[in-house]
Scaffold this active site. Sequence first.
Site, mmCIF file in Angstrom:
data_model
loop_
_atom_site.group_PDB
_atom_site.id
_atom_site.type_symbol
_atom_site.label_atom_id
_atom_site.label_comp_id
_atom_site.label_asym_id
_atom_site.label_seq_id
_atom_site.Cartn_x
_atom_site.Cartn_y
_atom_site.Cartn_z
ATOM 1 N N GLN A 3 9.035 11.562 -7.709
ATOM 2 C CA GLN A 3 9.444 10.224 -7.313
ATOM 3 C C GLN A 3 10.470 9.606 -8.255
ATOM 4 O OE1 GLN A 3 5.776 8.019 -7.021
ATOM 5 N NE2 GLN A 3 5.059 9.169 -5.253
ATOM 6 N N HIS A 31 5.041 7.485 -9.646
ATOM 7 C CA HIS A 31 4.689 6.072 -9.828
ATOM 8 C C HIS A 31 5.508 5.397 -10.927
ATOM 9 C CE1 HIS A 31 0.426 7.016 -8.049
ATOM 10 N NE2 HIS A 31 1.426 7.397 -7.268
ATOM 11 N N GLU A 38 -1.832 -2.498 0.323
ATOM 12 C CA GLU A 38 -2.089 -3.912 0.068
ATOM 13 C C GLU A 38 -0.812 -4.701 -0.185
ATOM 14 O OE1 GLU A 38 -3.402 -5.001 -4.224
ATOM 15 O OE2 GLU A 38 -4.276 -3.010 -3.823
ATOM 16 N N TYR A 94 -4.736 -7.519 -10.551
ATOM 17 C CA TYR A 94 -4.775 -7.212 -9.124
ATOM 18 C C TYR A 94 -5.725 -6.073 -8.775
ATOM 19 C CZ TYR A 94 -1.102 -10.594 -8.438
ATOM 20 O OH TYR A 94 -0.396 -11.776 -8.394
#
Length: 332
Positions: free
Chosen positions: A45, A107, A208, A224
């Site tokens: 990524q 990530h 989410e 969170y």
Amino acid sequence: PWALAFLPGGDILVTERPGRLRVIRNDRLDPRPVRGVPEVVARNQGGLLDVITHPRFAENRLIYLSYAAEGRDGAGTHVARARFEGDRLTGLRVIFAAMPRTSGGLHFGSRMVFGPDGMLWLSTGDGGCCADFHDQARNLISVLGKLLRINPRRKQEGYVIPPDNPLVGAAGQPEIYAWGLRNPWRFSFDRDTGDLYIGDVGQNAVEEVDVAAATAGGGAGLNYGWRACEGDQMTNGTCGNAGPCTVGELPVVAYPNFPRAPDVRGLAVSFKLADGARTDIVAQSAPRFPVKTPDAFIELVEASKRGPAMALKLPLFLLRNPRAASALPGGY
């Protein structure tokens, strides 16, 4: 392509993940990449990710790039600032390097936004792998899995810490504004209210969207939930869930991502339907057909002084969770 930035006069900067910065001029892609782009790690990524312009770009020609960069112990999210000179970058300087680095190539987060406060906001991912087993997102000594807020105006230091960041004078990295995030690829501020919306990519169960109202501190010091929770579900410490989340700030939108639901990779907020009906939130997702049929599709045309009008077709999901809906400010 990963990101776009609109320039005065209509040109568009485009990042390509292998490490190319391109320019669209007069509706045509310049075949020559911009020179002077930093070396990136285009693995998994990673790569050249976001690009944004300085709020006073017309005066100073400054742009910011986020990207994955290699180090001795792995890859990490970097932010560099440079002057855009039409076909090249000059004066490039790395102003931020996320630590620790990780070896998985996953990530990186990397979304950048200049907020209503004039500060530079940056998202970082948790570094990857199942259930954040290094527990980066909750570790306040690590900047991974966080929303960061810095002031990049002083050239010599690269950036300075805003004195009202929640961890200034406390244990933890002072750049951190909020934590408990997995891989927040996109976040944005409501232009009318200053409220902050974060699209956080789920692991194997729940996607989410999180919100922080400007009138309630704008998310300063909020947790969170990740890795204790994925969306509105508790995790079992590996790759499953174990009932409703009881930790941290609950998302305003949470929906299953298996087997074919879309990842949350973009947001558009503060819009109303043509008939004036109240719309609590609009979520732009990756272009995969979701299990849940959207309530509607809407066409948005956004005119910008920085570039040509953009037409988008977005799937619309209306909030049906009373607790989540009550957390949103009115006027939508």
